[in-house]
Design an enzyme around this catalytic site. Structure first.
Site, PDB file in Angstrom:
ATOM      1  N   HIS A   1      -9.549 -99.583 -70.935  1.00  0.00           N
ATOM      2  CA  HIS A   1      -8.342 -98.829 -70.532  1.00  0.00           C
ATOM      3  C   HIS A   1      -7.447 -99.761 -69.709  1.00  0.00           C
ATOM      4  O   HIS A   1      -7.277 -99.598 -68.499  1.00  0.00           O
ATOM      5  CB  HIS A   1      -8.786 -97.618 -69.702  1.00  0.00           C
TER       6      HIS A   1
ATOM      7  N   ASP B   1     -15.414 -92.651 -61.956  1.00  0.00           N
ATOM      8  CA  ASP B   1     -14.781 -92.054 -63.134  1.00  0.00           C
ATOM      9  C   ASP B   1     -15.667 -90.888 -63.561  1.00  0.00           C
ATOM     10  O   ASP B   1     -16.834 -90.780 -63.135  1.00  0.00           O
ATOM     11  CB  ASP B   1     -14.664 -93.137 -64.238  1.00  0.00           C
TER      12      ASP B   1
ATOM     13  N   ARG C   1      -3.864 -94.131 -78.306  1.00  0.00           N
ATOM     14  CA  ARG C   1      -5.116 -93.754 -77.617  1.00  0.00           C
ATOM     15  C   ARG C   1      -6.108 -93.368 -78.708  1.00  0.00           C
ATOM     16  O   ARG C   1      -5.877 -92.404 -79.457  1.00  0.00           O
ATOM     17  CB  ARG C   1      -4.864 -92.577 -76.678  1.00  0.00           C
TER      18      ARG C   1
ATOM     19  N   CYS D   1      -9.251 -92.839 -61.834  1.00  0.00           N
ATOM     20  CA  CYS D   1      -8.175 -92.813 -62.832  1.00  0.00           C
ATOM     21  C   CYS D   1      -7.652 -91.401 -63.084  1.00  0.00           C
ATOM     22  O   CYS D   1      -6.532 -91.240 -63.562  1.00  0.00           O
ATOM     23  CB  CYS D   1      -8.669 -93.421 -64.135  1.00  0.00           C
TER      24      CYS D   1
ATOM     25  N   GLN E   1      -4.524 -98.496 -67.304  1.00  0.00           N
ATOM     26  CA  GLN E   1      -4.992 -97.866 -66.066  1.00  0.00           C
ATOM     27  C   GLN E   1      -5.279 -98.922 -65.000  1.00  0.00           C
ATOM     28  O   GLN E   1      -4.853 -98.802 -63.849  1.00  0.00           O
ATOM     29  CB  GLN E   1      -6.274 -97.059 -66.353  1.00  0.00           C
TER      30      GLN E   1
ATOM     31  N   ARG F   1       1.097 -95.433 -62.995  1.00  0.00           N
ATOM     32  CA  ARG F   1       0.975 -95.635 -64.446  1.00  0.00           C
ATOM     33  C   ARG F   1       2.362 -95.853 -65.054  1.00  0.00           C
ATOM     34  O   ARG F   1       2.556 -96.740 -65.883  1.00  0.00           O
ATOM     35  CB  ARG F   1       0.301 -94.416 -65.106  1.00  0.00           C
TER      36      ARG F   1
HETATM   37  N1   CP Z   1      -6.027 -91.691 -66.442  1.00  0.00           N
HETATM   38  C1   CP Z   1      -5.639 -91.279 -67.655  1.00  0.00           C
HETATM   39  O1   CP Z   1      -5.546 -92.052 -68.617  1.00  0.00           O
HETATM   40  O2   CP Z   1      -5.344 -89.947 -67.726  1.00  0.00           O
HETATM   41  P1   CP Z   1      -5.022 -89.122 -69.046  1.00  0.00           P
HETATM   42  O3   CP Z   1      -6.310 -89.036 -69.828  1.00  0.00           O
HETATM   43  O4   CP Z   1      -4.571 -87.767 -68.543  1.00  0.00           O
HETATM   44  O5   CP Z   1      -3.959 -89.826 -69.826  1.00  0.00           O
HETATM   45  N1  NVA Z   2     -13.497 -92.668 -68.803  1.00  0.00           N
HETATM   46  C1  NVA Z   2     -12.542 -91.598 -68.967  1.00  0.00           C
HETATM   47  C2  NVA Z   2     -11.187 -92.048 -68.574  1.00  0.00           C
HETATM   48  C3  NVA Z   2     -10.114 -91.000 -68.730  1.00  0.00           C
HETATM   49  C4  NVA Z   2      -8.766 -91.484 -68.345  1.00  0.00           C
HETATM   50  C5  NVA Z   2     -12.560 -91.126 -70.403  1.00  0.00           C
HETATM   51  O1  NVA Z   2     -12.679 -91.958 -71.311  1.00  0.00           O
HETATM   52  O2  NVA Z   2     -12.455 -89.929 -70.620  1.00  0.00           O
END
Ligand code: CP
Ligand code: NVA
Length: 301
Positions: A128, A217, A101, A258, A131, A286
């Site tokens: 992502h 989101d 990540r 998400c 997701q 997930r």
């Molecule tokens: N939806 C998602 O990726 O959540 P986290 O940021 O908690 O991993």
């Molecule tokens: N768009 C959000 C998604 C989190 C899972 C972010 O990047 O924080």
């Protein structure tokens, strides 16, 4: 499938449908896969915080008899200047698969180019994919199909989740309607990829009309500086998902997010805690989808 899962652009429709089938099988009969990853290790590199991604990948490996190692950027040498390529080459000598990540998508590309094991995108500022593949599993469970649906995305559409929906839309014949204030639209390159499957509008009602799925989101993604909060909230407020907006969608429309979400910001509490919301199922899925992805990338299913 290619060696890595970095973007949904790389998957064919058949590969997507087959991942959904495999995830469904694993979810129905996890015992059958309880030693599918025996003696295998996943390295999980995190530059940003996470609940779902970390816990679902780690638990997913445990359920399949494997092991996962959590590596926050600052606990490894990446945070002290070790190059991405050295990190990739060295980590590949120990583990069987890597999930990362990161902020910059290009860092994932560099990681994948230098790793000799598969690399999975666990979120970047740009996209992502895990997701949205997991969300497709949820849609399949709730609607019986993922094809030919209309998904309306509200609020900040210049974000990773919106981009991944736009990239998958042409593959599965989905229509993605993005409703956003000027300045918060999706990346132009992604819009070009989604040509014929994408509607951009500043009118939230137009996007919601007859939608099968209502998606939103956070207005403050992990990479957005705190100083932008007030400006963003002013601009995005008209795009909040409310019960009134939901009432314009199909009566059986799903509300999806998400997570993490912020009640009173991108949607009201009535919506996310209401009967059309499937957000907790999305979070669970997930794990099942990512187990399918890992097994496929490692050629074990
Ligand atoms: N939806 C998602 O990726 O959540 P986290 O940021 O908690 O991993
Ligand atoms: N768009 C959000 C998604 C989190 C899972 C972010 O990047 O924080």
């Amino acid at each position: 499938m290619k060696k890595d899962l970095l973007t949904l652009k790389d998957l064919t429709k058949e590969e997507i449908l087959s991942l959904i089938d495999l995830a469904t099988q694993i979810k129905k009969n996890p015992e059958k896969y309880s030693s599918a990853m025996e003696q295998k290790t996943l390295a999980m590199i995190f530059e940003k915080p996470s609940l779902r991604t970390r816990v679902s990948f780690e638990t997913g490996m445990t359920k399949m008899g494997g092991h996962a190692i959590f590596l926050s950027k600052n606990d490894i040498q990446l945070g002290r200047g070790e190059t991405i390529s050295d990190t990739a080459r060295v980590t590949s000598r120990y583990v069987d698969i890597i999930m990362a990540r990161v902020f910059e998508y290009s860092d994932l590309e560099e990681l994948a180019e230098n790793a000799t094991v598969p690399v999975i995108n666990g979120l970047s500022n740009f996209n992502h994919p895990c997701q949205i593949l997991s969300d497709l599993l949820t849609i399949k469970e709730k609607r019986g199909t993922i094809e030919g649906l209309k998904l309306a995305f509200f609020g900040d559409c210049n974000t990773n989740t919106a981009h991944s929906w736009l990239l998958v839309a042409p593959k599965i014949g989905m229509e993605v309607r993005c409703a956003f204030p000027k300045g918060y639209g999706p990346d132009n390159g992604v819009v070009r990829e989604a040509e014929g499957h994408c509607i951009l509008t500043q009118n939230p009602s137009e996007a919601a009309e007859g939608a099968d799925i209502v998606y939103t989101d956070t207005w403050m993604s992990l990479h957005i500086p705190e100083e932008e909060r007030f400006k963003r909230f002013e601009a995005l407020r008209p795009y909040q998902v409310t019960p009134d907006l939901m009432s314009l969608a199909k009566p059986n429309a799903l509300f999806m997010h998400c997570l993490p979400c912020h009640r009173g910001e991108e949607m009201t509490a009535e919506v996310v805690d209401g009967p059309q919301s499937v957000v907790i199922d999305e979070a669970e899925n997930r794990m099942w989808m990512q187990n399918a992805i890992m097994l496929r990338l490692m050629g074990r299913a």
